[in-house]
Design an enzyme around this catalytic site. Structure first.
Site, PDB file in Angstrom:
ATOM      1  N   LYS A 115       0.832  -1.212   0.000  1.00 37.32           N
ATOM      2  CA  LYS A 115       0.000   0.000   0.000  1.00 37.32           C
ATOM      3  C   LYS A 115       0.860   1.254   0.000  1.00 37.32           C
ATOM      4  O   LYS A 115       0.444   2.283  -0.531  1.00 37.32           O
ATOM      5  CB  LYS A 115      -0.984  -0.017   1.183  1.00 37.32           C
ATOM      6  CG  LYS A 115      -2.021  -1.122   1.018  1.00 37.32           C
ATOM      7  CD  LYS A 115      -3.402  -0.783   1.523  1.00 37.32           C
ATOM      8  CE  LYS A 115      -4.381  -1.828   0.999  1.00 37.32           C
ATOM      9  NZ  LYS A 115      -5.692  -1.805   1.594  1.00 37.32           N
ATOM     10  N   LYS A 197      -3.896 -10.374  -6.168  1.00 37.26           N
ATOM     11  CA  LYS A 197      -5.253 -10.780  -5.785  1.00 37.26           C
ATOM     12  C   LYS A 197      -6.283  -9.796  -6.346  1.00 37.26           C
ATOM     13  O   LYS A 197      -5.945  -8.652  -6.664  1.00 37.26           O
ATOM     14  CB  LYS A 197      -5.373 -10.858  -4.259  1.00 37.26           C
ATOM     15  CG  LYS A 197      -5.275  -9.526  -3.560  1.00 37.26           C
ATOM     16  CD  LYS A 197      -5.705  -9.635  -2.107  1.00 37.26           C
ATOM     17  CE  LYS A 197      -5.780  -8.243  -1.498  1.00 37.26           C
ATOM     18  NZ  LYS A 197      -6.661  -8.097  -0.392  1.00 37.26           N
ATOM     19  N   LYS A 200     -10.564  -4.532  -4.245  1.00 37.68           N
ATOM     20  CA  LYS A 200     -11.513  -3.431  -4.452  1.00 37.68           C
ATOM     21  C   LYS A 200     -10.857  -2.227  -5.091  1.00 37.68           C
ATOM     22  O   LYS A 200     -11.441  -1.525  -5.890  1.00 37.68           O
ATOM     23  CB  LYS A 200     -12.037  -2.935  -3.104  1.00 37.68           C
ATOM     24  CG  LYS A 200     -12.950  -3.809  -2.367  1.00 37.68           C
ATOM     25  CD  LYS A 200     -13.378  -3.046  -1.102  1.00 37.68           C
ATOM     26  CE  LYS A 200     -13.468  -3.952   0.092  1.00 37.68           C
ATOM     27  NZ  LYS A 200     -12.259  -3.995   0.921  1.00 37.68           N
TER      28      LYS A 200
HETATM   29  N1  AQP Z   1      -8.897 -11.648  -3.642  1.00 34.28           N
HETATM   30  C1  AQP Z   1      -9.272 -12.149  -2.481  1.00 34.28           C
HETATM   31  N2  AQP Z   1      -9.436 -13.486  -2.340  1.00 34.28           N
HETATM   32  C2  AQP Z   1      -9.834 -14.013  -1.149  1.00 34.28           C
HETATM   33  N3  AQP Z   1     -10.081 -13.266  -0.043  1.00 34.28           N
HETATM   34  C3  AQP Z   1      -9.939 -11.936  -0.138  1.00 34.28           C
HETATM   35  N4  AQP Z   1     -10.104 -10.935   0.739  1.00 34.28           N
HETATM   36  C4  AQP Z   1      -9.818  -9.757   0.143  1.00 34.28           C
HETATM   37  N5  AQP Z   1      -9.466  -9.962  -1.137  1.00 34.28           N
HETATM   38  C5  AQP Z   1      -9.528 -11.310  -1.349  1.00 34.28           C
HETATM   39  C6  AQP Z   1     -10.550 -11.107   2.118  1.00 34.28           C
HETATM   40  O1  AQP Z   1     -11.636 -10.214   2.331  1.00 34.28           O
HETATM   41  C7  AQP Z   1     -11.622  -9.828   3.708  1.00 34.28           C
HETATM   42  C8  AQP Z   1     -11.821  -8.359   3.812  1.00 34.28           C
HETATM   43  O2  AQP Z   1     -10.782  -7.642   3.245  1.00 34.28           O
HETATM   44  P1  AQP Z   1     -10.665  -6.081   3.495  1.00 34.28           P
HETATM   45  O3  AQP Z   1     -11.680  -5.344   2.759  1.00 34.28           O
HETATM   46  O4  AQP Z   1     -10.669  -5.801   4.946  1.00 34.28           O
HETATM   47  O5  AQP Z   1      -9.253  -5.714   3.025  1.00 34.28           O
HETATM   48  P2  AQP Z   1      -8.378  -6.256   1.890  1.00 34.28           P
HETATM   49  O6  AQP Z   1      -7.911  -7.631   2.214  1.00 34.28           O
HETATM   50  O7  AQP Z   1      -7.313  -5.223   1.707  1.00 34.28           O
HETATM   51  O8  AQP Z   1      -9.383  -6.318   0.654  1.00 34.28           O
HETATM   52  P3  AQP Z   1      -9.254  -5.583  -0.718  1.00 34.28           P
HETATM   53  O9  AQP Z   1     -10.431  -5.971  -1.548  1.00 34.28           O
HETATM   54  O10 AQP Z   1      -7.920  -5.809  -1.328  1.00 34.28           O
HETATM   55  O11 AQP Z   1      -9.444  -4.071  -0.283  1.00 34.28           O
HETATM   56  P4  AQP Z   1      -8.553  -2.820  -0.634  1.00 34.28           P
HETATM   57  O12 AQP Z   1      -8.410  -2.794  -2.126  1.00 34.28           O
HETATM   58  O13 AQP Z   1      -9.342  -1.672  -0.099  1.00 34.28           O
HETATM   59  O14 AQP Z   1      -7.252  -2.982   0.066  1.00 34.28           O
HETATM   60  C9  AQP Z   1     -10.328 -10.314   4.319  1.00 34.28           C
HETATM   61  O15 AQP Z   1     -10.589 -11.471   5.087  1.00 34.28           O
HETATM   62  C10 AQP Z   1      -9.507 -10.669   3.128  1.00 34.28           C
HETATM   63  O16 AQP Z   1      -8.597 -11.710   3.418  1.00 34.28           O
END
Ligand code: AQP
Length: 334
Positions: A115, A197, A200
């Site tokens: 990040k 991965k 969002k």
């Molecule tokens: N691609 C993924 N595959 C499986 N699990 C995933 N998680 C996120 N992306 C995947 C799981 O979703 C939960 C919530 O995640 P979060 O929103 O708290 O943060 P994150 O992991 O940083 O998710 P994003 O989508 O990548 O958000 P941004 O882009 O805002 O950083 C967690 O349990 C995570 O493991």
């Protein structure tokens, strides 16, 4: 709260449109835990401030995510559903945990490095402190199990380390949590680049299927998804793109990967991708309809959140009072 049942905690950030990765890796696995465990499911809005947000959008995303949790099967009468910032103890315990966390260990966190690269103009203290706040979320409820995707296992490891360090220094205070990750779906990849991965915040919208995408968008995104050089629909280490699609297909259709390989043997990628899209559409359409219905019912959502904050607050107060006593703070005079 049933004292015999183990406690489960998990959350998602309201940072944008919830992806199929968030759903398959996390939210979907929460529903079946509700009868066996004391579950707390949280919209972790404080975490989302580590990246610049538009305040009005953050407010909307937060309420939309609460509605989505319920639409995905989280039952507020079985689980405690709440917004992180409604329970002030999360931020307070994070401060205490900060005093036992080392800068070196936070600096090594993969997500902090990723990040920091992505948001080079905004490498704020919160970004580095994110895993300490996450440890606070978990430890505040004496959580034993944390259902998460693979990307969060390093953070969970830190939460365990902090719990053990605190317990060692001040005597037993926190339960030491275990990660609950699932073999399949714990890391859904981007549809455009399987080395990362599905996220969002990915700026390439073809890379990400949102749970709220309409069926044309879903079909288009799968049609454009990258594939591997041959034409076989086979799950293999050297076929990351097709393996990712097979995983999505299997989780959404309920058919095993082996059966799916058999079904699509000799068929082209076109037919396979359409079938993946159809399986995803069949899962998300009823969720979307229910989410929209719930999001329009503000009074209901507010009632759920009020009850959730009260339930979570009671538990959080108990742990934080204990922590404050252990570290030597003078209790408030009443
Ligand atoms: N691609 C993924 N595959 C499986 N699990 C995933 N998680 C996120 N992306 C995947 C799981 O979703 C939960 C919530 O995640 P979060 O929103 O708290 O943060 P994150 O992991 O940083 O998710 P994003 O989508 O990548 O958000 P941004 O882009 O805002 O950083 C967690 O349990 C995570 O493991």
């Amino acid at each position: 709260m049933d004292n015999v049942k183990k406690t489960v905690f998990s959350g998602v950030q309201p940072t944008g449109k919830i992806t199929l990765g968030n759903y398959l890796g996390a939210i979907r696995n929460w529903t079946p835990l509700q009868d066996e465990y004391n579950c707390l499911y949280c919209v972790v809005d404080l975490h989302s401030l580590t990246v610049a947000q538009v305040p009005a959008e953050l407010r909307k995303n937060t309420m939309d995510l609460v509605a989505l949790y319920i639409a995905c099967g989280i039952d507020p009468n079985k689980s405690t559903l709440f917004i992180q910032s409604h329970v002030h103890q999360h931020a307070e315990l994070a401060w205490i945990l900060d005093t036992v966390a080392y800068i070196g260990e936070l600096n090594r966190m993969t997500q902090f490095k990723d990040k920091s690269r992505k948001h080079a103009d905004n490498i704020n203290m919160g970004l580095m402190n994110y895993p300490v706040l996450m440890a606070s979320d978990i430890l505040l409820y004496q959580t034993e199990l944390v259902p998460i995707g693979k990307d969060q296992t390093q953070h969970l490891e830190l939460a365990r380390d902090l719990a053990e360090r605190f317990n060692g220094r001040y005597s037993d205070t926190f339960a030491v949590p275990e990660a609950l990750t699932y073999k399949s779906g714990s890391s859904i990849k981007s549809l455009q680049d399987t080395s990362v991965k599905m996220s969002k915040s990915d700026p390439n919208e073809n890379a990400v299927v949102s749970l709220m995408d309409d069926k044309d968008a879903i079909a288009r995104k799968f049609k454009r998804a990258v594939t591997d050089c041959d034409t076989a629909v086979r799950f293999a280490e050297d076929k990351a793109a097709i393996s990712n699609l097979l995983t999505i297909y299997s989780l959404c259709s309920g058919e095993s990967i082996e059966k799916a390989e058999f079904r699509f043997a000799g068929k082209g990628y076109g037919e396979f991708k359409q079938a993946v899209a159809d399986a995803v559409i069949a899962v998300v359409e009823p969720i979307q309809a229910e989410q929209k219905r719930l999001a329009a019912d503000k009074a209901y959502l507010e009632g759920v959140l009020k009850q959730g904050a009260e339930q979570a607050g009671r538990l959080a107060r108990r742990t934080l009072d204990k922590v404050y006593r252990k570290v030597g703070l003078v209790g408030r005079f009443r």
